[in-house]
Design a protein around this motif. Structure first.
Motif, mmCIF file in Angstrom:
data_model
loop_
_atom_site.group_PDB
_atom_site.id
_atom_site.type_symbol
_atom_site.label_atom_id
_atom_site.label_comp_id
_atom_site.label_asym_id
_atom_site.label_seq_id
_atom_site.Cartn_x
_atom_site.Cartn_y
_atom_site.Cartn_z
ATOM 1 N N PRO A 576 6.410 -5.596 -50.759
ATOM 2 C CA PRO A 576 7.081 -6.779 -51.271
ATOM 3 C C PRO A 576 7.276 -6.711 -52.785
ATOM 4 N N ILE A 577 8.389 -7.275 -53.237
ATOM 5 C CA ILE A 577 8.761 -7.182 -54.641
ATOM 6 C C ILE A 577 7.721 -7.872 -55.514
ATOM 7 N N GLU A 578 7.243 -7.144 -56.523
ATOM 8 C CA GLU A 578 6.408 -7.753 -57.552
ATOM 9 C C GLU A 578 7.354 -8.199 -58.663
ATOM 10 N N VAL A 579 7.464 -9.500 -58.815
ATOM 11 C CA VAL A 579 8.478 -10.086 -59.692
ATOM 12 C C VAL A 579 8.383 -9.521 -61.110
ATOM 13 N N GLY A 580 7.159 -9.367 -61.601
ATOM 14 C CA GLY A 580 6.987 -8.851 -62.955
ATOM 15 C C GLY A 580 7.573 -7.466 -63.111
ATOM 16 N N GLU A 581 7.362 -6.587 -62.126
ATOM 17 C CA GLU A 581 7.889 -5.235 -62.205
ATOM 18 C C GLU A 581 9.412 -5.227 -62.099
ATOM 19 N N LEU A 582 9.960 -6.078 -61.227
ATOM 20 C CA LEU A 582 11.414 -6.154 -61.101
ATOM 21 C C LEU A 582 12.045 -6.606 -62.402
ATOM 22 N N PHE A 583 11.496 -7.668 -62.999
ATOM 23 C CA PHE A 583 12.070 -8.176 -64.249
ATOM 24 C C PHE A 583 11.865 -7.190 -65.397
ATOM 25 N N ALA A 584 10.772 -6.421 -65.357
ATOM 26 C CA ALA A 584 10.564 -5.404 -66.383
ATOM 27 C C ALA A 584 11.647 -4.332 -66.288
ATOM 28 N N ALA A 585 12.014 -3.936 -65.060
ATOM 29 C CA ALA A 585 13.091 -2.958 -64.880
ATOM 30 C C ALA A 585 14.418 -3.516 -65.359
ATOM 31 N N LEU A 586 14.655 -4.797 -65.066
ATOM 32 C CA LEU A 586 15.901 -5.445 -65.520
ATOM 33 C C LEU A 586 15.925 -5.540 -67.046
ATOM 34 N N ALA A 587 14.779 -5.877 -67.647
ATOM 35 C CA ALA A 587 14.714 -5.976 -69.105
ATOM 36 C C ALA A 587 14.958 -4.617 -69.737
ATOM 37 N N GLY A 588 14.424 -3.552 -69.121
ATOM 38 C CA GLY A 588 14.673 -2.208 -69.636
ATOM 39 C C GLY A 588 16.129 -1.845 -69.557
ATOM 40 N N ALA A 589 16.791 -2.247 -68.470
ATOM 41 C CA ALA A 589 18.227 -1.981 -68.341
ATOM 42 C C ALA A 589 19.016 -2.739 -69.398
ATOM 43 N N ALA A 590 18.624 -3.995 -69.659
ATOM 44 C CA ALA A 590 19.315 -4.779 -70.694
ATOM 45 C C ALA A 590 19.128 -4.161 -72.064
#
Length: 603
Positions: A576-590
């Motif tokens: 299951p998605i760990e929200v913190g890790e998902l948002f960290a990946a999105l922040a890195g992409a940004a």
């Protein structure tokens, strides 16, 4: 009778016997016989040669060999090896000799076995302890002597010889025969050693074959177990991702207090199921010897303080006062270790201690660290007022599925402490249970760690929001409809352009038309799986090959992660998605966006 025929006695031997008042000497026998050839022969060949040479040397017409049966009881039995001069008829005597077995003290062979020395009988037909007297008399046999073949202190064989005449004992012959028995014993001893060595080698070969068969079977079983765990993990994580993801999305919407309580219950139960699944997978890694540490720098004081803040309210709900003592930590306690394993071990022990802590009791967490140059030695203690663990149970409670009687009463799987032990082993540390100085139950663990520079914890959501100068363009390849909905729910609050496709082939087609800031790729999909789609995308060249790709999958075994990395992904996110890790990946992409202007078409 099985006879060995030889030429009549040599005249030189007869002359030696006739001229010697005390009979032939050992040296004469040795020089005139073929005895040295015995060294290169088997025990049977040596006994045959000895019978022939002794009969030829002494002029006695009949010789016979007994052998000791291997076993606890001392018993002599016929070897069926005989030597008889041509013309001698002793069939009745030989048949009776071969039919009888002799124990110590019984008969001529038994007497030699008991005395461990040569024995001479002047006339066997008149001897009280000669069981074959009547047969010997009918065959014309009178005098007899026998000598032992010695292997150490054991009589391994007896050789007996018979004459047609009554004869008084000849001590010289008996001394010579005793020496011959010692030489024959060496042949038998060597043969036994070789036979024992062959038997040991054969046994070792069987053991090696059995061990190899067991190794092959164990590897096959381990592969089957790994395959089962992989399938089970994927099949459980996929729906669990939807449960937890949608619950997370629901929790972000306006809810009444009653609704919020229901959502929290679903979230907590889903979290427990996820922890149980992770525990089983962790245990499988420990048993396979594949548990590895993921080292990183973090501040130990901050991490321990965070655990205390989370668990203090939970302890209060159970009527337990949680006291966190970090006085043994320096203010700046940055170290390099596996933060996840340290926290997991501490949380497992805290959870375990709370189960046994009585209402109104006290639970104490003590953390200390001793620094020597660039190394820390960290010790964590959890002290509770529970019933404790008996000394005989202290070792086994850290084994998988092992529980004490009190442990079974409060529930649990029996995996938590085994995983804690595995965590400490991977960090080079130790774990144990004993009594605190005041007699209370104490669990503790220690581990070494290099000193490092702590990385400040940041909120990935805040970083993401601060980094988004324009909408992020995200492509997600996911064949499960519920999981596509989870991504929509989690990303809707942010200014993003989310493109959802159902398989790897559709994702490959999409990256050839549009440019994306981040690609989320499931592993198991129809038409084209995620790893194949990643390799194909990297092979396109141009901007398509440079787009950041993260696997978002329920298949997260170490070998799976290595396969994704080899395909060319930039990172792996688990379900299951760990929200913190998902948002960290999105922040890195940004953060990687070079220009605030919208991306052009990828052509």
């Amino acid at each position: 009778m099985s006879a060995l025929h030889a030429a009549p006695p040599r005249p030189l031997w007869r002359a030696a016997l006739a001229s010697s008042s005390c009979g032939p000497s050992a040296s004469v026998f040795w020089k005139r016989s073929r005895w040295p050839a015995i060294w290169a022969r088997t025990p049977e060949a040596a006994l045959k040669t000895a019978l022939q040479e002794v009969c030829g040397f002494t002029g006695w017409p009949v010789g016979h060999a007994f052998i000791r049966k291997r076993g606890r009881r001392a018993v002599m039995e016929s070897t069926r090896l005989w030597w008889a001069r041509d013309g001698v008829e002793a069939a009745e005597f030989s048949a009776l000799s071969e039919a009888i077995t002799f124990t110590a003290g019984v008969g001529l062979p038994g007497q030699v076995m008991a005395e461990k020395a040569p024995v001479w009988i002047s006339d066997v037909t008149a001897a009280d302890n000669f069981l074959r007297a009547e047969a010997a008399e009918r065959c014309g046999l009178r005098a007899a002597f026998a000598f032992p073949v010695m292997v150490g202190r054991e009589v391994a064989a007896v050789l007996e010889f018979f004459s047609h005449k009554v004869a008084e004992p000849d001590e010289a012959i008996l001394r010579t025969m005793a020496q011959i028995g010692v030489q024959l014993g060496r042949v038998i001893e060597r043969s036994r050693a070789e036979a024992d060595a062959r038997a040991r080698n054969a046994k070792l070969e069987r053991m090696v074959k059995e061990a190899e068969a067991q190794r092959v079977a164990a590897e096959a079983a381990n592969r089957a177990k790994s395959a089962f765990l992989a399938v089970t993990s994927h099949e459980v994580r996929t729906p669990l991702n939807a449960v937890l993801g949608l619950t997370e999305g629901l929790a972000r919407t306006p809810l009444s207090s009653k609704q919020q309580g229901l959502v929290d219950g679903v979230r907590e139960s889903g979290g427990m199921l996820l922890r149980l699944l992770n525990a089983v997978l962790d245990l499988a890694q420990i048993e396979a010897g594949k548990m590895s540490a993921h080292m990183g720098a973090f501040d130990l004081r901050s991490a321990m303080d965070a655990v205390g803040r989370v668990w203090t309210p939970r302890a209060k709900e159970m009527g337990v006062d949680l006291i966190v003592d970090l006085s043994g930590l320096p203010e700046d306690c940055a170290l390099v270790s596996d933060k996840g394993k340290v926290e997991q071990t501490l949380v497992n022990l805290l959870s375990n201690a709370l189960k046994f802590s009585p209402a109104g009791g006290e639970l104490v967490l003590v953390v200390s660290a001793r620094r020597t140059r660039n190394r820390y030695q960290v010790r964590v203690e959890i002290i509770d007022q529970g019933p404790g663990v008996s000394p005989e149970d202290r070792a086994r409670i850290f084994e998988a599925f092992e529980q004490t009687d009190s442990g079974r009463q409060v529930g649990g799987t029996g995996l938590g402490l085994a995983i804690c032990a595995g965590n400490m082993a991977s960090l080079g540390g130790t774990i144990g249970q004993d009594e605190a100085p005041d007699g209370r139950c104490r669990f503790w663990f220690e581990f070494p760690a290099d000193a490092g520079t702590a990385v400040e914890d940041v909120d990935p959501v805040e970083v993401l929001e601060a980094s988004m100068d324009r909408p992020l363009r995200v492509l997600a390849a996911e064949d499960n409809a519920a999981n596509r909905q989870v991504l929509q729910v989690l990303l809707d609050p942010f200014d993003m352009e989310l493109t959802l496709v159902e398989d790897g082939l559709a994702a490959l087609e999409a990256v050839q038309v549009n440019a994306f800031d981040l690609i989320l790729m499931d592993a198991n999909m129809p038409r084209m799986d995620g790893a194949t789609a990643v390799r194909a995308s990297r092979a396109l060249g141009g901007r398509s090959s440079e787009m950041p790709i993260f696997m978002l999958t329920a298949n997260v075994f170490a070998e799976d992660v290595r396969r994704y990395r080899a395909a060319g992904v930039d990172g792996v996110l688990k379900k299951p998605i760990e929200v913190g890790e998902l948002f960290a990946a999105l922040a890195g992409a940004a953060a990687r966006i070079d220009s605030p202007a919208p991306l052009e078409q990828a052509g």
